[in-house]
Write a protein that holds these residues in place. Structure first.
Motif, PDB file in Angstrom:
ATOM      1  N   GLU A 127       0.832  -1.216   0.000  1.00 16.19           N
ATOM      2  CA  GLU A 127       0.000   0.000   0.000  1.00 16.19           C
ATOM      3  C   GLU A 127       0.862   1.260   0.000  1.00 16.19           C
ATOM      4  N   PHE A 128       1.965   1.198   0.722  1.00 16.63           N
ATOM      5  CA  PHE A 128       2.869   2.347   0.837  1.00 16.63           C
ATOM      6  C   PHE A 128       3.695   2.529  -0.433  1.00 16.63           C
ATOM      7  N   SER A 129       4.271   1.436  -0.931  1.00 13.47           N
ATOM      8  CA  SER A 129       5.147   1.517  -2.104  1.00 13.47           C
ATOM      9  C   SER A 129       5.242   0.149  -2.769  1.00 13.47           C
ATOM     10  N   GLN A 130       4.726   0.057  -3.964  1.00 20.77           N
ATOM     11  CA  GLN A 130       4.830  -1.200  -4.710  1.00 20.77           C
ATOM     12  C   GLN A 130       6.292  -1.555  -4.948  1.00 20.77           C
ATOM     13  N   ARG A 131       7.091  -0.548  -5.256  1.00 24.08           N
ATOM     14  CA  ARG A 131       8.526  -0.758  -5.507  1.00 24.08           C
ATOM     15  C   ARG A 131       9.193  -1.380  -4.278  1.00 24.08           C
ATOM     16  N   LEU A 132       8.898  -0.829  -3.108  1.00 27.26           N
ATOM     17  CA  LEU A 132       9.497  -1.314  -1.869  1.00 27.26           C
ATOM     18  C   LEU A 132       9.014  -2.720  -1.523  1.00 27.26           C
ATOM     19  N   ALA A 133       7.755  -3.016  -1.806  1.00 24.97           N
ATOM     20  CA  ALA A 133       7.200  -4.343  -1.504  1.00 24.97           C
ATOM     21  C   ALA A 133       7.899  -5.437  -2.303  1.00 24.97           C
ATOM     22  N   GLY A 134       8.492  -5.073  -3.436  1.00 23.71           N
ATOM     23  CA  GLY A 134       9.179  -6.049  -4.273  1.00 23.71           C
ATOM     24  C   GLY A 134      10.635  -6.292  -3.915  1.00 23.71           C
ATOM     25  N   ILE A 135      11.110  -5.669  -2.850  1.00 26.71           N
ATOM     26  CA  ILE A 135      12.509  -5.832  -2.422  1.00 26.71           C
ATOM     27  C   ILE A 135      12.554  -6.765  -1.226  1.00 26.71           C
ATOM     28  N   ASN A 136      13.405  -7.785  -1.299  1.00 27.03           N
ATOM     29  CA  ASN A 136      13.556  -8.718  -0.183  1.00 27.03           C
ATOM     30  C   ASN A 136      13.995  -7.967   1.069  1.00 27.03           C
ATOM     31  N   ALA A 137      13.311  -8.211   2.170  1.00 23.20           N
ATOM     32  CA  ALA A 137      13.564  -7.486   3.417  1.00 23.20           C
ATOM     33  C   ALA A 137      13.901  -8.442   4.547  1.00 23.20           C
ATOM     34  N   GLU A 138      14.587  -7.897   5.550  1.00 24.08           N
ATOM     35  CA  GLU A 138      14.805  -8.604   6.806  1.00 24.08           C
ATOM     36  C   GLU A 138      13.685  -8.221   7.755  1.00 24.08           C
ATOM     37  N   LEU A 139      13.292  -9.128   8.620  1.00 25.07           N
ATOM     38  CA  LEU A 139      12.263  -8.846   9.616  1.00 25.07           C
ATOM     39  C   LEU A 139      12.924  -8.486  10.940  1.00 25.07           C
ATOM     40  N   TRP A 140      12.489  -7.380  11.521  1.00 23.68           N
ATOM     41  CA  TRP A 140      12.997  -6.963  12.821  1.00 23.68           C
ATOM     42  C   TRP A 140      12.264  -7.739  13.902  1.00 23.68           C
ATOM     43  N   GLU A 141      13.026  -8.472  14.678  1.00 29.19           N
ATOM     44  CA  GLU A 141      12.489  -9.212  15.816  1.00 29.19           C
ATOM     45  C   GLU A 141      13.387  -8.948  17.011  1.00 29.19           C
ATOM     46  N   ASP A 142      13.711  -7.665  17.202  1.00 24.69           N
ATOM     47  CA  ASP A 142      14.658  -7.239  18.223  1.00 24.69           C
ATOM     48  C   ASP A 142      15.970  -8.003  18.070  1.00 24.69           C
ATOM     49  N   ASN A 143      16.451  -8.047  16.825  1.00 29.01           N
ATOM     50  CA  ASN A 143      17.631  -8.824  16.468  1.00 29.01           C
ATOM     51  C   ASN A 143      18.673  -7.958  15.737  1.00 29.01           C
ATOM     52  N   PRO A 144      19.133  -6.869  16.358  1.00 29.99           N
ATOM     53  CA  PRO A 144      20.059  -5.982  15.654  1.00 29.99           C
ATOM     54  C   PRO A 144      21.369  -6.650  15.248  1.00 29.99           C
ATOM     55  N   HIS A 145      21.862  -7.571  16.044  1.00 29.29           N
ATOM     56  CA  HIS A 145      23.121  -8.236  15.702  1.00 29.29           C
ATOM     57  C   HIS A 145      22.980  -9.037  14.409  1.00 29.29           C
ATOM     58  N   GLU A 146      21.908  -9.815  14.295  1.00 27.97           N
ATOM     59  CA  GLU A 146      21.705 -10.640  13.102  1.00 27.97           C
ATOM     60  C   GLU A 146      21.495  -9.770  11.866  1.00 27.97           C
ATOM     61  N   ILE A 147      20.743  -8.698  12.004  1.00 29.44           N
ATOM     62  CA  ILE A 147      20.503  -7.815  10.861  1.00 29.44           C
ATOM     63  C   ILE A 147      21.797  -7.102  10.460  1.00 29.44           C
ATOM     64  N   ALA A 148      22.595  -6.684  11.434  1.00 28.37           N
ATOM     65  CA  ALA A 148      23.884  -6.055  11.123  1.00 28.37           C
ATOM     66  C   ALA A 148      24.774  -7.025  10.350  1.00 28.37           C
ATOM     67  N   GLN A 149      24.754  -8.300  10.708  1.00 28.46           N
ATOM     68  CA  GLN A 149      25.536  -9.304   9.979  1.00 28.46           C
ATOM     69  C   GLN A 149      25.054  -9.427   8.527  1.00 28.46           C
ATOM     70  N   GLN A 150      23.741  -9.396   8.327  1.00 22.69           N
ATOM     71  CA  GLN A 150      23.185  -9.463   6.966  1.00 22.69           C
ATOM     72  C   GLN A 150      23.598  -8.240   6.151  1.00 22.69           C
ATOM     73  N   ILE A 151      23.563  -7.080   6.773  1.00 26.95           N
ATOM     74  CA  ILE A 151      23.974  -5.851   6.079  1.00 26.95           C
ATOM     75  C   ILE A 151      25.446  -5.931   5.710  1.00 26.95           C
ATOM     76  N   MET A 152      26.274  -6.406   6.634  1.00 27.02           N
ATOM     77  CA  MET A 152      27.699  -6.559   6.341  1.00 27.02           C
ATOM     78  C   MET A 152      27.908  -7.502   5.155  1.00 27.02           C
ATOM     79  N   ARG A 153      27.141  -8.593   5.116  1.00 28.54           N
ATOM     80  CA  ARG A 153      27.267  -9.540   4.015  1.00 28.54           C
ATOM     81  C   ARG A 153      26.933  -8.876   2.679  1.00 28.54           C
TER      82      ARG A 153
END
Length: 179
Positions: free
Chosen positions: A147-173
């Motif tokens: 609803e917000f952005s069709q373009r954004l909906a088509g991009i693979n995303a990480e889910l935030w589950e109070d997991n900053p360390h895991e997401i930071a590792q994905q960003i580094m990768r």
């Protein structure tokens, strides 16, 4: 055993020597680098978030990214009193290779800075013809993002589950494999 200190202003030699003396007492070697180095350092990621997500999502993520050596453009660290906010945001987005987008209901309903930043990042993707956005979904689902952005909906995303360390590792990768 080494501490590097980057400054935007030239520090008088006497002050540098005093700081180095204190560091030496604590068994560290202090290297002070002035504005010529500060200008050369490019942050890897711009952290785009709504201010209501700063304490629970953005700040913990930035701290994890800094722990693993990823420099970020984060408003609390990148904006100084008297700065032209629009110019600094545009410069930050331009200088960063990627934009970490904290997609929450707060961001989706924001009609001020976060909306402006999002539009600027989308324009960067279009103009540079490359992937820039690294989305993190915080309490939103695919339908709401669509609803917000069709373009954004088509991009693979990480889910935030109070997991900053895991997401930071994905960003580094991503940053290390897609320069």
């Amino acid at each position: 055993g080494m501490i590097y200190m980057y400054t935007e202003d030239q520090i008088p030699l006497a002050q540098v020597e005093r700081l180095q003396s204190v560091a030496k007492e604590e068994n560290f070697r202090l290297i002070v680098r002035g504005p010529e180095y500060a200008d050369a350092i490019q942050p890897s990621a711009f952290i785009l978030h709504d201010h209501r997500d700063k304490e629970n999502v953005a700040r913990p993520l930035v701290h994890e990214l800094l722990k693993i050596g990823i420099l970020t453009w984060f408003d609390d660290y990148s904006l100084m009193m008297g700065d032209n906010i629009q110019e600094k945001i545009e410069s930050g987005i331009r200088r960063c290779g990627k934009c970490v987008l904290v997609v929450s209901e707060n961001l989706i309903t924001n009609r001020r800075w976060a909306k402006y930043e999002f539009e600027t990042v989308v324009l960067k993707e279009i103009m540079e013809q490359r992937k820039v956005v690294l989305p993190i979904w915080v309490g939103v689902n695919a339908d709401r993002v669509y609803e917000f952005s069709q373009r954004l909906a088509g991009i693979n995303a990480e889910l935030w589950e109070d997991n900053p360390h895991e997401i930071a590792q994905q960003i580094m990768r991503v940053l290390s494999t897609r320069k």
